[in-house]
Design an enzyme around this catalytic site. Sequence first.
Site, mmCIF file in Angstrom:
data_model
loop_
_atom_site.group_PDB
_atom_site.id
_atom_site.type_symbol
_atom_site.label_atom_id
_atom_site.label_comp_id
_atom_site.label_asym_id
_atom_site.label_seq_id
_atom_site.Cartn_x
_atom_site.Cartn_y
_atom_site.Cartn_z
ATOM 1 N N ALA A 88 18.459 -83.179 88.068
ATOM 2 C CA ALA A 88 18.843 -81.609 86.647
ATOM 3 C C ALA A 88 19.933 -81.538 86.445
ATOM 4 O O ALA A 88 21.068 -81.550 87.248
ATOM 5 C CB ALA A 88 17.664 -80.538 88.134
ATOM 6 N N GLY B 98 16.669 -85.958 89.647
ATOM 7 C CA GLY B 98 15.535 -86.197 88.812
ATOM 8 C C GLY B 98 15.080 -86.683 88.004
ATOM 9 O O GLY B 98 14.301 -87.562 87.479
ATOM 10 N N GLU C 273 13.354 -89.099 89.622
ATOM 11 C CA GLU C 273 12.245 -88.543 90.248
ATOM 12 C C GLU C 273 11.384 -89.130 88.817
ATOM 13 O O GLU C 273 9.973 -89.285 88.894
ATOM 14 C CB GLU C 273 11.750 -87.688 90.302
ATOM 15 C CG GLU C 273 12.550 -87.103 91.710
ATOM 16 C CD GLU C 273 12.580 -85.881 92.032
ATOM 17 O OE1 GLU C 273 13.945 -85.022 91.630
ATOM 18 O OE2 GLU C 273 12.310 -85.542 93.168
ATOM 19 N N GLU D 143 20.224 -85.431 96.221
ATOM 20 C CA GLU D 143 19.990 -83.698 96.038
ATOM 21 C C GLU D 143 20.538 -82.553 97.488
ATOM 22 O O GLU D 143 20.410 -81.881 97.434
ATOM 23 C CB GLU D 143 18.654 -82.955 95.951
ATOM 24 C CG GLU D 143 18.146 -82.558 94.589
ATOM 25 C CD GLU D 143 17.931 -84.760 94.797
ATOM 26 O OE1 GLU D 143 17.550 -84.982 95.059
ATOM 27 O OE2 GLU D 143 16.407 -85.300 93.347
#
Length: 705
Positions: free
Chosen positions: A65, A103, A106, A126
């Site tokens: 992200a 992300g 992910e 993260e």
Amino acid sequence: MNDKPVVRYDVENGIAVITIDNPPVNALGPGVTEGIVESLEKGEADPNVKAFVMIGAGRSFIAGADIRGFDKSRPPPKRRSYELLDEVNKPVVAAIHGYALGGGLEHALSCHYRIAVADAKVGLPEVLIGILPGGGGTQRLPRLIGPKAALDMIVTGRHVPAPEAKELGIIDDIVDGADLRGAAIAYAKRIADARPLPRVSAREDKLAEAKADPGMFDAMRKSIARKARGQKAPYHCIAAVEAATKLPFAEGIAEERRLFLELVSSDEAKALRYAFFAEREIARIPGLPKDLKLPEVKTMAVVGAGTMGGGIAMSFADAGVPVKLLDASKEVLERGLQRIRDNYAVSVKRGSLTQEQMDERLALITPVETYEEIGDSDAVIEAVFEQMPVKKEVFQKLDAVMKPEALLFTNTSALDIDQIAAVTKRPEMVAGTHYFVPANVMKLFEVVNASKTAPTTLAAAMKLGRDINKISAYAGNCDGFAANRSRIPFALEQNLMIEEGTLPEQVDKVMVDFGYPVGPFAVADMSGLDISYDTRKRRKAADPNYRMLTIPDRLVEMGRKGLKTSAGWYDYEPGDRTPRPSEVVKEIIREESEKLGNKPRAFTDEEILHRLLFGSINEFCKILEEGKAIRASDLDVMWLHGFGFPRWRGGLMFWGDTIGAREIYNQIAAWHQQYGRHWKPSALLRETAERDGKLSEIRSKAFGG
Ligand code: T1G
């Protein structure tokens, strides 16, 4: 703002290729997840499309992200790309090169297949910025590789090389990197008709591991307790993975979301994001032309085979840079080489290095005994005894033998680099490259800019630090440069409070509770009290008004030099490094405190903490006022990587902002009245307080602040 689309879609041979193109690292910034959703919807609706490939343009897949976006409120996307990936009826192949992190991984986990080039890395880092994987990673990864392996990756945040990721089951195939797009399209064509689609969210078999070992979660909580002190994110990561083993997928996702939202706006997450960006900002020196042609540094030399010189040589060997280690004494050289071999052997024993890697690194270090043998090196770092006459003699010799374009660096920790440069005919090619102990471990690499240092030399030294995986930090030439100078008030207050009657164990407890791994008095015992004692004697000899410190001086003079003499500020049982409060020291403190006319009094923990840290905040401001550092966040990074300041507090100035410049200034002004000159408030601190400015955003006026 360039209008190039951040996501491209094209169809080749019935395979829809979704290309993420959001330089520099394909972060999931504005438009990226929306572009992925649009591409999936388009491919799903196109009968000619049999399967999808998702790939990154440039140097990487998706790095996660957009961390810069966390503090900005953005409307939630219409559809979350992770969910749509899980619902599409055509297979999606993630093709990974460079990094698939956060992300990014992910998204790959929500795909049906994952292929990667051999030097790619995947991870869910993260936790390192105070949050947890919020895109389904805590629910899908345990389903793919089992909760135990998932816990390790998510709680450590480590990057996993592709071959290991294949072993674990994250990557289906390692492919040749020459044409990743081609390989991915071929892979997609091969599996286009395979059914059922291997949705990770639908797998339950690997979760059974938690039934066989239900204690794995508490075991993980116990194992991180010391390092994760004061932090929430590591524990929320464990809770989210544990939820994956107890709840149906959809409920697990909801629990992950709840835990994520608890973290994303926490002080810890804000502080860790600040540290992340401060560590990148520190590389920038305002005013340095972007297109500077830098001298190439491919071969190094180190003068002095002592502890520092040996560690410096290792720092180059560790980065694959050939380095010559020079010492005129054969005996010192051999002892230095043996110390290097022993250091590497410890790493091999611990398993953090293979024997082959140790041999490769040793082969990069060439011992030499004459200056002539290092003349052809591109740069040299001097690491001899911390005495100016010795340094000057070394630099005269270096100036005479080093090739004309060679850069001459000194590892001095405080001596005036202008004086050292002045004995050479090339002062513009001289700078400080100040390592922290141990040189091969500590990431801080202080680059000291002397009066005549050329911009190319400064930039080359900054790059040299980064090339050996350190954090280069600009400092101006002054006593103690920036890092050590900023810590002088901390060390002074530490000792003054002892003279006022507090005890080492009380001060250390306050600092460990604050988040330091070890208290300052225990650290002093580890490094040896005689080192600072010798420095005080040297300064006293040079300046009769210099204030000695009666209590530590007395300890050293009675042989209590710290851990190495099983007695210092603390007592030590032989063979046991545990510091034990000492009655002897307590009595000496009582006596000396009385002699100094101090009445015994109680100290609150807050007073101890603020007296230690506010003094350095004041010094940070003086350093910035004088232009001896560029920005406050640089000094914060120096404390993170030089002095073990707790990272989850962001840095000293970032922490100061949680109290406020005005309150800090008022307290320092009061202590100035009470204790005198060394508490004189900095003008820049006063000015920042008056405008209610943020300490962490201060930038030196000398650098456009
Ligand atoms: N967001 C925004 N900017 C980023 C970024 C990111 N994720 N990663 C890097 N940058 C910027 C960085 O500030 C620098 O900018 C430039 O890119 C080059 O970075 C839902 C919520 C990928 C290993 O934590 O670890 O996904 O200084 O100098 O050394 O669960 O960057 O040039 O202006 O570090 O080659 C999770 C963080 C996010 C990865 C590359 N992902 N990045 O290292 O280059 S949270 C991360 C890195 C998340 C999801 C959650 C490294 C790198 P500038 P660099 P590098």
